[in-house]
Scaffold this motif. Structure first.
Motif, PDB file in Angstrom:
ATOM      1  N   VAL A   1      41.239  32.651  43.070  1.00 43.73           N
ATOM      2  CA  VAL A   1      40.140  33.126  44.121  1.00 43.73           C
ATOM      3  C   VAL A   1      39.364  34.240  43.528  1.00 43.73           C
ATOM      4  O   VAL A   1      39.585  35.591  43.639  1.00 43.73           O
ATOM      5  CB  VAL A   1      40.973  33.545  45.371  1.00 43.73           C
ATOM      6  CG1 VAL A   1      39.845  33.769  46.505  1.00 43.73           C
ATOM      7  CG2 VAL A   1      41.845  32.527  45.876  1.00 43.73           C
TER       8      VAL A   1
ATOM      9  N   VAL B   1      38.411  37.293  50.595  1.00 43.43           N
ATOM     10  CA  VAL B   1      39.340  36.978  49.434  1.00 43.43           C
ATOM     11  C   VAL B   1      40.901  37.079  49.920  1.00 43.43           C
ATOM     12  O   VAL B   1      41.742  36.305  49.780  1.00 43.43           O
ATOM     13  CB  VAL B   1      39.047  37.622  48.190  1.00 43.43           C
ATOM     14  CG1 VAL B   1      40.008  37.440  47.286  1.00 43.43           C
ATOM     15  CG2 VAL B   1      37.992  37.324  47.690  1.00 43.43           C
TER      16      VAL B   1
ATOM     17  N   SER C   1      44.545  36.482  43.281  1.00 42.04           N
ATOM     18  CA  SER C   1      43.537  37.391  43.238  1.00 42.04           C
ATOM     19  C   SER C   1      43.717  38.775  42.922  1.00 42.04           C
ATOM     20  O   SER C   1      44.745  39.232  43.086  1.00 42.04           O
ATOM     21  CB  SER C   1      42.497  37.069  44.361  1.00 42.04           C
ATOM     22  OG  SER C   1      41.175  37.569  43.820  1.00 42.04           O
TER      23      SER C   1
END
Length: 310
Positions: free
Chosen positions: A193, A230, A241
């Motif tokens: 991500v 996110v 991420s």
């Protein structure tokens, strides 16, 4: 060498140079001409130098006087600022404090400090603008900013109040898929991500010890332009991420997220308070920064997750 300097004499001398005469200087200072003349003469005697050329029509500085006057102006301005700052520190903060900060830091760290600040200082209001875009502080519409990461060169005044660590995380649902990930190069096959608020959302520099380095470019499965966004996708199992430790500390402690490659480190960044250029800052600003620094110190003193560097 002057053993004891009377700073009042510096003010008398500067006033004479600025006014161009002893008479006008005395009027500005609210004292007699005789006192001004005597004090400046005593200053010249103390220094062993002639500072003024006196004529019947005007007084002007000698070459030494010009240089000394420039120094006097600086000293007197610093003294004035010192008194102003002390006066500000002695009063209760009042007025509206306008702050700008990144989305993630503003929500995770600033929000509770703002609540505590307004509870302590009832005469203050706070307006917070959250944005991952850097706001112009020269417009006069903002009292201070908090900037997270790496400061660009700027004419603004800045103070580092803390630091943060970047952490590679994923939802527990990824535990099986990351079981065989032993090296940053193994991450390429996993869904990532990307945080588009960053300058380099896909290129990451990993290090282990002093010599082991990896530069890894990942492929984005999902791209989002805010850090809290996110986090939401990662928490929902959308991929892994890199997120700041202050945003994921509770998630890691509760088990809602897990850290990937904890033995590898990513570059740490700074947390700075940034201000428009000014001779001194209002009490509402200094009081808030004091509380924010205390919150940062408390945050760094709390252990995060096992294996996560503080």
């Amino acid at each position: 060498m002057v053993e004891t300097m009377n700073l009042n004499r510096l003010a008398y001398f500067a006033a004479v140079v600025d006014a161009g005469s002893f008479t006008r200087a005395a009027e500005r200072l609210g004292i007699t001409k005789a006192v001004v003349s005597h004090q400046v003469a005593q200053l010249e005697q103390d220094l062993g130098a002639s500072l003024l050329v006196r004529t019947t029509r005007r007084v002007h500085p000698t070459e030494a006087g010009v240089m000394f006057h420039a120094r006097c102006v600086m000293i007197l301005r610093e003294a004035e600022d010192a008194f102003d700052e002390l006066a500000q520190a002695a009063i209760e903060p009042t007025g509206t404090l306008r702050i700008t900060a990144p989305n993630d830091y503003g929500a995770a760290v600033l929000a509770p400090v703002i609540a505590a600040f307004t509870a302590r200082y009832s005469a203050c209001r706070v307006e917070q603008a959250l944005s991952d875009q850097t706001m112009d502080l020269t417009s006069g519409r903002v009292d201070m900013a908090v900037r997270v990461g790496w400061l660009a060169d700027s004419s603004l005044q800045a103070r580092k109040i803390g630091s943060f660590q970047q952490v590679l995380v994923a939802a527990p649902a990824f535990a099986d898929r990351i079981a065989g990930v032993l090296d940053p190069n193994d991450l390429a096959s996993l869904p990532f991500v990307a945080n588009m608020a960053l300058r380099e959302p896909l290129l990451w520099q990993f290090s282990r010890g002093d010599l082991d380095r990896r530069a890894v470019r990942l492929q984005a499965r999902i791209a989002i332009d805010t850090t809290p966004g996110v986090l939401g996708v990662v928490r929902a199992g959308g991929g892994l991420s890199v997120l700041p430790d202050f945003l994921v500390a509770d998630e890691l402690a509760s088990g809602r997220l897990i850290q990937i490659l904890p033995e590898w480190s990513l570059p740490s960044g700074g947390i700075h308070t940034v201000y428009p250029a000014a001779r001194f800052r209002p009490r509402k600003v200094t009081a808030f920064v004091e509380m924010l620094i205390a919150a940062e110190q408390q945050k760094r003193a709390i252990a995060l997750a096992p294996g996560l560097a503080s």
